[in-house]
Design a protein around this motif. Sequence first.
Motif, short mmCIF file in Angstrom:
data_model
loop_
_atom_site.label_atom_id
_atom_site.label_comp_id
_atom_site.label_asym_id
_atom_site.label_seq_id
_atom_site.Cartn_x
_atom_site.Cartn_y
_atom_site.Cartn_z
N VAL A 286 0.85 -1.19 0.00
CA VAL A 286 0.00 0.00 0.00
C VAL A 286 0.89 1.25 0.00
N ILE A 287 0.71 2.08 -1.02
CA ILE A 287 1.44 3.33 -1.10
C ILE A 287 0.73 4.38 -0.27
N VAL A 288 -0.56 4.54 -0.51
CA VAL A 288 -1.38 5.46 0.28
C VAL A 288 -2.85 5.06 0.17
N PRO A 289 -3.56 4.96 1.30
CA PRO A 289 -4.99 4.67 1.24
C PRO A 289 -5.78 5.94 0.85
N TRP A 290 -6.99 5.76 0.30
CA TRP A 290 -7.80 6.89 -0.16
C TRP A 290 -8.01 7.93 0.92
N ASP A 291 -8.29 7.48 2.14
CA ASP A 291 -8.62 8.45 3.18
C ASP A 291 -7.45 9.34 3.58
N GLN A 292 -6.25 9.07 3.09
CA GLN A 292 -5.08 9.89 3.39
C GLN A 292 -4.76 10.90 2.29
N ARG B 87 3.86 13.90 1.27
CA ARG B 87 3.80 13.91 -0.19
C ARG B 87 4.13 12.52 -0.75
N VAL B 88 3.45 12.19 -1.84
CA VAL B 88 3.74 10.99 -2.62
C VAL B 88 3.92 11.43 -4.06
N GLY B 89 5.05 11.08 -4.65
CA GLY B 89 5.30 11.38 -6.05
C GLY B 89 5.19 10.11 -6.87
N VAL B 90 4.45 10.19 -7.96
CA VAL B 90 4.28 9.05 -8.86
C VAL B 90 4.79 9.47 -10.23
N GLY B 91 5.65 8.66 -10.82
CA GLY B 91 6.18 8.96 -12.14
C GLY B 91 7.67 8.67 -12.19
N GLY B 92 8.29 9.12 -13.26
CA GLY B 92 9.71 8.89 -13.46
C GLY B 92 9.93 8.29 -14.83
N VAL B 93 10.02 6.98 -14.88
CA VAL B 93 10.20 6.30 -16.17
C VAL B 93 8.86 5.77 -16.69
N PHE C 254 6.52 20.22 -7.65
CA PHE C 254 7.72 19.41 -7.40
C PHE C 254 7.30 17.96 -7.51
N LYS C 255 7.42 17.40 -8.71
CA LYS C 255 6.91 16.07 -9.00
C LYS C 255 7.90 15.31 -9.87
N PRO C 256 7.76 14.00 -9.93
CA PRO C 256 8.61 13.22 -10.84
C PRO C 256 8.28 13.53 -12.30
N SER C 257 9.21 13.23 -13.17
CA SER C 257 9.01 13.40 -14.61
C SER C 257 7.79 12.59 -15.05
N ASN C 258 6.97 13.20 -15.90
CA ASN C 258 5.76 12.54 -16.43
C ASN C 258 4.83 12.07 -15.32
N GLY C 259 4.82 12.72 -14.19
CA GLY C 259 4.02 12.21 -13.09
C GLY C 259 3.18 13.26 -12.40
N PHE C 260 2.84 12.95 -11.16
CA PHE C 260 2.02 13.84 -10.34
C PHE C 260 2.42 13.69 -8.89
N ILE C 261 1.93 14.62 -8.08
CA ILE C 261 2.22 14.60 -6.65
C ILE C 261 0.90 14.52 -5.89
N LEU C 262 0.87 13.71 -4.86
CA LEU C 262 -0.28 13.64 -3.96
C LEU C 262 0.11 14.29 -2.65
N ARG C 263 -0.75 15.14 -2.15
CA ARG C 263 -0.55 15.71 -0.82
C ARG C 263 -1.42 14.90 0.13
N LEU C 264 -0.84 14.50 1.26
CA LEU C 264 -1.51 13.60 2.18
C LEU C 264 -2.08 14.36 3.38
N VAL C 265 -3.04 13.76 4.04
CA VAL C 265 -3.65 14.32 5.24
C VAL C 265 -2.63 14.33 6.38
N SER C 266 -1.88 13.25 6.52
CA SER C 266 -0.90 13.16 7.60
C SER C 266 0.40 12.56 7.06
N ARG C 267 1.45 12.70 7.85
CA ARG C 267 2.76 12.21 7.44
C ARG C 267 2.74 10.68 7.30
N ALA C 268 3.56 10.21 6.36
CA ALA C 268 3.69 8.77 6.14
C ALA C 268 5.18 8.42 6.16
#
Length: 166
Positions: A86-92, A132-138, A103-117
């Motif tokens: 699990v990277i991040v559950p919906w409720d977070q 923060r969770v960044g998705v993307g890169g290659v 500030f995100k990975p190449s070809n990606g997006f950033i998720l801001r979370l409710v609390s620290r992970a």
Amino acid sequence: MAEHDEILAEVRASPMRRGVGLLVIWCLGVLLLWLVLTRSPANAGFQLLLIAIGLGALWVGELLRRATTQAIELTQEGLRTSDGEVIVPWDQIASVDRGAFAFKPSNGFILRLVSRAPLRWRPGLWWRWGRRVGVGGVTPGTQTKAMADIIGLRLQSDRAARQDSL
């Protein structure tokens, strides 16, 4: 797989980007180690630094190779890897940003979370740091854009549902 585990979107590493990324990182590591072996030891500290960086590059290349065999899946429960981590559950998830200046990975997006992970990193695929969770890169931009759009729509409908219940 249970019905509630239905995959809404999936992001996989692009074979071409993965290959280029691995080639560049591994070549950097080999080049630095080759420099150590072919140059006279003028400064032992500098050579140790080159060895450390060269071995580090080879290690990161191996992490990239392993990480990019997995996929990122968006389900009704949240974001996870294809092996079930699990990277991040919906409720977070508080918000999603794929803007040009985020500030995100190449070809990606950033998720801001409710609390620290806890800190987690899968080179070329995703990272999680603090709130923060960044998705993307290659990954292909079309896949990450679709996933970010689905997350954004779900967050919007969740907010509207909360407003209606008030």
